[in-house]
Design a protein around this motif. Sequence first.
Motif, PDB file in Angstrom:
ATOM      1  N   ILE A 168       0.849  -1.185   0.000  1.00 57.79           N
ATOM      2  CA  ILE A 168       0.000   0.000   0.000  1.00 57.79           C
ATOM      3  C   ILE A 168       0.890   1.242   0.000  1.00 57.79           C
ATOM      4  O   ILE A 168       2.043   1.193   0.429  1.00 57.79           O
ATOM      5  CB  ILE A 168      -0.946   0.025   1.224  1.00 57.79           C
ATOM      6  N   PRO A 169       0.359   2.379  -0.478  1.00 57.48           N
ATOM      7  CA  PRO A 169       1.172   3.607  -0.477  1.00 57.48           C
ATOM      8  C   PRO A 169       1.492   4.037   0.952  1.00 57.48           C
ATOM      9  O   PRO A 169       0.637   4.032   1.833  1.00 57.48           O
ATOM     10  CB  PRO A 169       0.266   4.627  -1.172  1.00 57.48           C
ATOM     11  N   GLY A 170       2.744   4.391   1.167  1.00 59.59           N
ATOM     12  CA  GLY A 170       3.161   4.954   2.440  1.00 59.59           C
ATOM     13  C   GLY A 170       3.324   6.456   2.310  1.00 59.59           C
ATOM     14  O   GLY A 170       2.764   7.070   1.388  1.00 59.59           O
ATOM     15  N   PRO A 171       4.049   7.078   3.223  1.00 59.27           N
ATOM     16  CA  PRO A 171       4.354   8.504   3.072  1.00 59.27           C
ATOM     17  C   PRO A 171       5.050   8.756   1.740  1.00 59.27           C
ATOM     18  O   PRO A 171       5.719   7.871   1.197  1.00 59.27           O
ATOM     19  CB  PRO A 171       5.291   8.784   4.253  1.00 59.27           C
ATOM     20  N   PHE A 201       4.822   4.049  10.091  1.00 63.46           N
ATOM     21  CA  PHE A 201       3.877   3.611  11.120  1.00 63.46           C
ATOM     22  C   PHE A 201       2.883   4.737  11.432  1.00 63.46           C
ATOM     23  O   PHE A 201       1.681   4.504  11.572  1.00 63.46           O
ATOM     24  CB  PHE A 201       4.660   3.199  12.366  1.00 63.46           C
ATOM     25  N   GLN A 202       3.392   5.957  11.519  1.00 64.35           N
ATOM     26  CA  GLN A 202       2.503   7.083  11.777  1.00 64.35           C
ATOM     27  C   GLN A 202       1.512   7.271  10.630  1.00 64.35           C
ATOM     28  O   GLN A 202       0.320   7.538  10.851  1.00 64.35           O
ATOM     29  CB  GLN A 202       3.303   8.370  11.989  1.00 64.35           C
ATOM     30  N   HIS A 203       1.976   7.137   9.413  1.00 65.02           N
ATOM     31  CA  HIS A 203       1.102   7.258   8.250  1.00 65.02           C
ATOM     32  C   HIS A 203       0.034   6.171   8.280  1.00 65.02           C
ATOM     33  O   HIS A 203      -1.124   6.428   7.942  1.00 65.02           O
ATOM     34  CB  HIS A 203       1.932   7.158   6.967  1.00 65.02           C
ATOM     35  N   LYS A 245      -1.591  12.297  14.325  1.00 67.27           N
ATOM     36  CA  LYS A 245      -0.503  13.250  14.517  1.00 67.27           C
ATOM     37  C   LYS A 245       0.192  12.970  15.849  1.00 67.27           C
ATOM     38  O   LYS A 245      -0.447  12.720  16.859  1.00 67.27           O
ATOM     39  CB  LYS A 245      -1.054  14.671  14.511  1.00 67.27           C
ATOM     40  N   GLY A 246       1.503  12.993  15.818  1.00 71.02           N
ATOM     41  CA  GLY A 246       2.273  12.739  17.028  1.00 71.02           C
ATOM     42  C   GLY A 246       2.329  11.277  17.431  1.00 71.02           C
ATOM     43  O   GLY A 246       2.746  10.967  18.550  1.00 71.02           O
ATOM     44  N   TRP A 247       1.958  10.365  16.523  1.00 71.28           N
ATOM     45  CA  TRP A 247       1.908   8.950  16.880  1.00 71.28           C
ATOM     46  C   TRP A 247       3.280   8.392  17.256  1.00 71.28           C
ATOM     47  O   TRP A 247       3.401   7.595  18.181  1.00 71.28           O
ATOM     48  CB  TRP A 247       1.321   8.129  15.736  1.00 71.28           C
ATOM     49  N   VAL A 248       4.319   8.804  16.566  1.00 69.13           N
ATOM     50  CA  VAL A 248       5.665   8.301  16.873  1.00 69.13           C
ATOM     51  C   VAL A 248       6.015   8.596  18.329  1.00 69.13           C
ATOM     52  O   VAL A 248       6.468   7.717  19.071  1.00 69.13           O
ATOM     53  CB  VAL A 248       6.707   8.916  15.913  1.00 69.13           C
ATOM     54  N   ARG A 280      11.785  11.302  16.080  1.00 70.13           N
ATOM     55  CA  ARG A 280      11.497  12.682  15.701  1.00 70.13           C
ATOM     56  C   ARG A 280      10.025  12.932  15.987  1.00 70.13           C
ATOM     57  O   ARG A 280       9.172  12.149  15.606  1.00 70.13           O
ATOM     58  CB  ARG A 280      11.784  12.908  14.216  1.00 70.13           C
ATOM     59  N   GLU A 281       9.721  14.055  16.616  1.00 71.04           N
ATOM     60  CA  GLU A 281       8.329  14.389  16.871  1.00 71.04           C
ATOM     61  C   GLU A 281       7.691  14.836  15.556  1.00 71.04           C
ATOM     62  O   GLU A 281       8.106  15.792  14.936  1.00 71.04           O
ATOM     63  CB  GLU A 281       8.218  15.507  17.899  1.00 71.04           C
ATOM     64  N   LEU A 282       6.656  14.093  15.138  1.00 72.25           N
ATOM     65  CA  LEU A 282       6.050  14.331  13.834  1.00 72.25           C
ATOM     66  C   LEU A 282       4.639  14.858  14.002  1.00 72.25           C
ATOM     67  O   LEU A 282       3.981  14.528  14.962  1.00 72.25           O
ATOM     68  CB  LEU A 282       6.029  13.029  13.019  1.00 72.25           C
TER      69      LEU A 282
END
Length: 219
Positions: free
Chosen positions: A13-16, A122-124, A129-132, A217-219
């Motif tokens: 599947i498409p990621g970031p 994983f966040q994508h 938002k901020g999942w990492v 990294r805070e995303l």
Amino acid sequence: MRVLTVNVVEELIPGPKETGFTAIDKRPQSRRVPVGLLGLEGDRVCDVQNHGGPDQAVYAYAEEDARWWSEQLGREIPTGLFGENLRTEGVDITNALIGEVWRIGDEVEVMVRAPRVPCITFQHRMQLKGWVKRFHQAGCPGAYLKVLKTGTIGAGDAISIVSRPDHEVTVAVMFAAQDSAKMQGMLDSGADVMDELRETAQRVANRHSVGLGAEYREL
């Protein structure tokens, strides 16, 4: 202690945008799945620079931790959502020791190698938002496993602990990586530790780093 599901990639599947396609979409299998030194038959790795290889052959996540996340997020966490190959029950993965060996079913043996470090893919996947940062702060990352003995595994297979190394560095400790005495103890024990974790442990033992899991990294 047992395997609830064995999961392999359903489709890419498409990621970031910066990562292209991803194989994080895992789905449970009704069959017994052959397990080789590089992972499960039918599984895939897209980002081979950062994922896969013998030390990350299989990713396991505990049902108990998934239920906790379900409560925290107010949504279901179906098996495979986190990209895990194995959803387990009754296994305290967070407090498993780095280097601990498990037997799965009658044939397969695996070694606990490292905590999963969350990434932008994983966040994508989670669309939060901020999942990492949130995943890191929760401290229940699941574990990557190295395959020591090949064979087949399936849903319902028993999991037993074959051996535990003589140190105190658990998946949780390695993820937070703030206990210099425990890190030094692991280094002194002569345990089989992958190179990246050994380097982190040495830095922590020398009190020059807060560790692997904190390098997000805070995303």
